[in-house]
Design an enzyme around this catalytic site. Structure first.
Site, PDB file in Angstrom:
ATOM      1  N   ARG A   1      -7.271   2.800  17.710  1.00 21.16           N
ATOM      2  CA  ARG A   1      -7.020   1.352  17.640  1.00 21.16           C
ATOM      3  C   ARG A   1      -6.787   0.724  19.012  1.00 21.16           C
ATOM      4  O   ARG A   1      -7.021  -0.472  19.183  1.00 21.16           O
ATOM      5  CB  ARG A   1      -5.842   1.059  16.698  1.00 21.16           C
TER       6      ARG A   1
ATOM      7  N   LYS B   1       0.837  -1.208   0.000  1.00 18.53           N
ATOM      8  CA  LYS B   1       0.000   0.000   0.000  1.00 18.53           C
ATOM      9  C   LYS B   1       0.871   1.257   0.000  1.00 18.53           C
ATOM     10  O   LYS B   1       0.642   2.186  -0.770  1.00 18.53           O
ATOM     11  CB  LYS B   1      -0.903  -0.050   1.244  1.00 18.53           C
TER      12      LYS B   1
ATOM     13  N   ASP C   1       1.668  -0.457  12.112  1.00 13.87           N
ATOM     14  CA  ASP C   1       0.489  -1.016  11.438  1.00 13.87           C
ATOM     15  C   ASP C   1       0.219  -2.465  11.827  1.00 13.87           C
ATOM     16  O   ASP C   1      -0.869  -2.992  11.569  1.00 13.87           O
ATOM     17  CB  ASP C   1       0.656  -0.924   9.915  1.00 13.87           C
TER      18      ASP C   1
ATOM     19  N   SER D   1       6.915   9.833  11.637  1.00 14.15           N
ATOM     20  CA  SER D   1       5.841   9.672  10.653  1.00 14.15           C
ATOM     21  C   SER D   1       6.413   9.708   9.245  1.00 14.15           C
ATOM     22  O   SER D   1       6.941  10.734   8.801  1.00 14.15           O
ATOM     23  CB  SER D   1       4.795  10.776  10.818  1.00 14.15           C
TER      24      SER D   1
ATOM     25  N   LYS E   1      -5.179   6.735  14.393  1.00  9.83           N
ATOM     26  CA  LYS E   1      -5.155   6.061  13.084  1.00  9.83           C
ATOM     27  C   LYS E   1      -6.583   6.066  12.510  1.00  9.83           C
ATOM     28  O   LYS E   1      -7.392   6.899  12.890  1.00  9.83           O
ATOM     29  CB  LYS E   1      -4.606   4.636  13.243  1.00  9.83           C
TER      30      LYS E   1
ATOM     31  N   ARG F   1       3.047   5.962  -3.287  1.00 10.49           N
ATOM     32  CA  ARG F   1       4.180   6.798  -3.710  1.00 10.49           C
ATOM     33  C   ARG F   1       4.406   6.695  -5.213  1.00 10.49           C
ATOM     34  O   ARG F   1       4.630   7.712  -5.878  1.00 10.49           O
ATOM     35  CB  ARG F   1       5.435   6.386  -2.931  1.00 10.49           C
TER      36      ARG F   1
ATOM     37  N   GLN G   1       4.613   9.596   6.659  1.00 14.42           N
ATOM     38  CA  GLN G   1       3.728  10.433   5.841  1.00 14.42           C
ATOM     39  C   GLN G   1       4.164  11.896   5.911  1.00 14.42           C
ATOM     40  O   GLN G   1       4.190  12.596   4.897  1.00 14.42           O
ATOM     41  CB  GLN G   1       2.284  10.285   6.319  1.00 14.42           C
TER      42      GLN G   1
ATOM     43  N   ARG H   1      -8.791  12.922  11.642  1.00 15.69           N
ATOM     44  CA  ARG H   1      -7.360  12.662  11.882  1.00 15.69           C
ATOM     45  C   ARG H   1      -6.522  13.944  11.852  1.00 15.69           C
ATOM     46  O   ARG H   1      -6.829  14.874  11.114  1.00 15.69           O
ATOM     47  CB  ARG H   1      -6.852  11.626  10.878  1.00 15.69           C
TER      48      ARG H   1
HETATM   49  C1  S3P Z   1       2.455   5.088   6.150  1.00 14.54           C
HETATM   50  C2  S3P Z   1       2.992   5.528   7.327  1.00 14.54           C
HETATM   51  C3  S3P Z   1       2.398   5.224   8.634  1.00 14.54           C
HETATM   52  C4  S3P Z   1       1.458   4.035   8.551  1.00 14.54           C
HETATM   53  C5  S3P Z   1       0.507   4.145   7.399  1.00 14.54           C
HETATM   54  C6  S3P Z   1       1.265   4.217   6.095  1.00 14.54           C
HETATM   55  C7  S3P Z   1       3.116   5.476   4.884  1.00 14.54           C
HETATM   56  O1  S3P Z   1       1.665   6.346   9.092  1.00 14.54           O
HETATM   57  O2  S3P Z   1       0.748   3.898   9.753  1.00 14.54           O
HETATM   58  O3  S3P Z   1      -0.355   3.025   7.345  1.00 14.54           O
HETATM   59  O4  S3P Z   1       2.786   4.884   3.832  1.00 14.54           O
HETATM   60  O5  S3P Z   1       3.960   6.359   4.921  1.00 14.54           O
HETATM   61  P1  S3P Z   1       2.372   7.580   9.857  1.00 14.54           P
HETATM   62  O6  S3P Z   1       3.220   8.290   8.900  1.00 14.54           O
HETATM   63  O7  S3P Z   1       1.221   8.435  10.315  1.00 14.54           O
HETATM   64  O8  S3P Z   1       3.121   6.972  10.989  1.00 14.54           O
END
Ligand code: S3P
Length: 452
Positions: A369, A42, A338, A185, A365, A47, A187, A142
């Site tokens: 969770r 995923k 995750d 993070s 999340k 990306r 993300q 979120r």
């Molecule tokens: C992800 C980063 C994680 C993860 C999410 C996917 C990513 O989140 O929990 O399912 O693809 O960069 P965070 O960046 O909020 O930790």
């Protein structure tokens, strides 16, 4: 209009529809046997979709995630001017915009996907248009301040709604920053890297805990140069991207459900192939081994910086020597974020239990969770202690079948389907359709591997 659209792309078979709840019945199993190829990762699918959308040329992707979330990213790329083709052989072609996104005609619907909303914000912030990013009810709750802050420091004009989506972005030229991520993070890191790629100057970024590095590999695969010093990562703005041909490795976080299930039965034997084994994601394999799994790596190769392998998993016959619970804290918590729901769901069956700490991020999340794990463990008759930042679950417990509330969270639905395999009596997973967010084939795969 928020949360009332179906967040899937066109021309492919995604079964996830909001507002339509389904219930899945899970019967106890005797063991788990067979081989499985899990859908494409995923994180990597998001990306590649975004960078392909921005790049020049046509990117061809095999084994793109079948989950609804990465299809939200693809749909946003289409809205921004990329052309997306879903071929009958299940490959996806993305003709990119060669560096210039167009003004989307409608809000960018990120569905349930935090990755789409956060990473996309960085990707589009320098394009001279007005964007609105929306999501479903869960995504709208979120926290988004974590991306607003660094992007604003880069001169982005980004406005949140009380710290959340909808997000309004008025595209403007960006300037480079030096940024230290306050929370681990990937993300947030990616939002800054994607913005830095299109900013004036060199953006540098340091992380106190190293998070998944798919963005770094993906940017390099699409032709960007990144430099890493001991504890920081730099990217020069203004680098063009070029299309790639790639096969996306299987998602280790989806495989995690079956790896955890294999631990539950003495004669399980599972082979997983084409599996992503990026070292920043692979801590799970060590944890499975520490909890009594025996993992054999049968093959491994590297593609576009990502490791892909075939592994065999069964349960070691020798009992673990220690009687202490397995502790997940600090860096390990961030690396396993995750996978924590499924580890918590099988914890009562482990010999010594599992203690999860430093996991406050789990509360923001797709659902809270920690609260949902607690609610569903309670429903199955487990003993545990819930803490603000985690949960302590003693081992060697017997659980009974129950009615499980997924809370519309894909990982909760799948985690408790695994716990149900060792329970006494049947379990009903309410809201099981949420699994399609990352793994639409989950219940079919589980059915074919579970021996009854
Ligand atoms: C992800 C980063 C994680 C993860 C999410 C996917 C990513 O989140 O929990 O399912 O693809 O960069 P965070 O960046 O909020 O930790």
């Amino acid at each position: 209009m928020i949360g009332n659209r179906c967040s899937h792309g066109r021309g492919h078979n995604i079964r996830y529809t909001k507002n339509r709840m389904s219930t899945q019945l899970i019967r106890p199993a005797r063991s788990l046997q067979g081989s499985l190829t899990v859908p494409g990762d995923k994180s990597i699918s998001h990306r590649y979709a975004m960078l392909a959308g921005l790049a020049e040329g046509t990117t061809r992707l095999a084994n793109f995630s079948t989950g609804a979330d990465p299809h939200s990213s693809l749909a946003c790329m289409e809205a921004l001017g990329a052309k997306v083709l879903h071929n009958p052989d299940k490959t996806i072609e993305i003709a990119g915009v060669a560096g210039s996104f167009q003004q989307p005609a409608t809000p960018l619907d990120c569905g349930n996907s935090g990755s789409t909303m956060r990473m996309l914000s960085g990707l589009i912030a320098s394009h001279p248009h007005t964007f609105t990013l929306i999501g479903d009810a869960s995504l709208t709750l979120r926290p988004m301040e974590r991306i607003r802050k660094p992007l604003s420091q880069m001169a982005a004009k980004i406005h949140l709604t009380d710290g959340h989506a909808p997000i309004a972005i008025h595209g403007t030229p960006l300037r480079a920053i030096d940024f230290a991520t306050p929370i681990p993070s990937a993300q947030v890191k990616t939002a800054v890297l994607f913005a830095g790629l299109q900013a004036e100057g060199t953006t540098s970024l340091s992380e106190s805990i190293r998070t998944r590095d798919h963005s770094e590999h993906a940017l390099k695969a699409f032709g960007a140069t990144l430099t890493r010093s001991r504890d920081s990562l730099s990217i020069l703005g203004g680098q063009p991207l070029h299309s790639i041909d790639a096969t996306i490795p299987g998602d280790l976080s989806s495989a995690a459900f079956f790896l955890a299930a294999a631990l539950l039965f003495p004669d399980s034997n599972l082979v997983l192939d084409s599996l992503g084994m990026n070292p920043t994601r692979a801590a799970l394999l060590d944890v499975i081994a520490a909890l009594g799994g025996r993992i054999k790596i049968l093959a491994v190769e590297e593609r576009h910086g990502e490791l892909i392998g075939t592994i065999q998993v069964n349960r070691a016959s020798a009992a673990t020597a220690t009687s202490a619970p397995f502790i997940v804290n600090g860096t390990l918590t961030a690396q396993l974020i995750d996978e924590l729901p499924v580890l918590a769901a099988i914890a009562p069956y482990t010999p010594n239990g599992i203690v999860i700490r430093d996991a406050q991020e789990l509360r923001v999340k797709e659902s809270d969770r920690i609260a949902l794990v607690a609610k569903n463990l309670r429903a199955m008759g487990a003993k545990f202690t819930e803490n603000p930042d985690g949960i302590e679950i003693p081992g060697n417990q017997k659980l009974h079948g129950a009615v499980i509330d997924s809370g519309s969270d894909h990982r909760i639905a799948m985690a408790f389907a695994i716990a149900a395999l060792r329970a006494t009596g049947d379990t009903q997973i309410h809201g099981s359709e949420a699994a399609a967010i990352s793994f639409p084939e989950f219940f079919t795969s589980l059915d074919s591997l579970a021996q009854r």
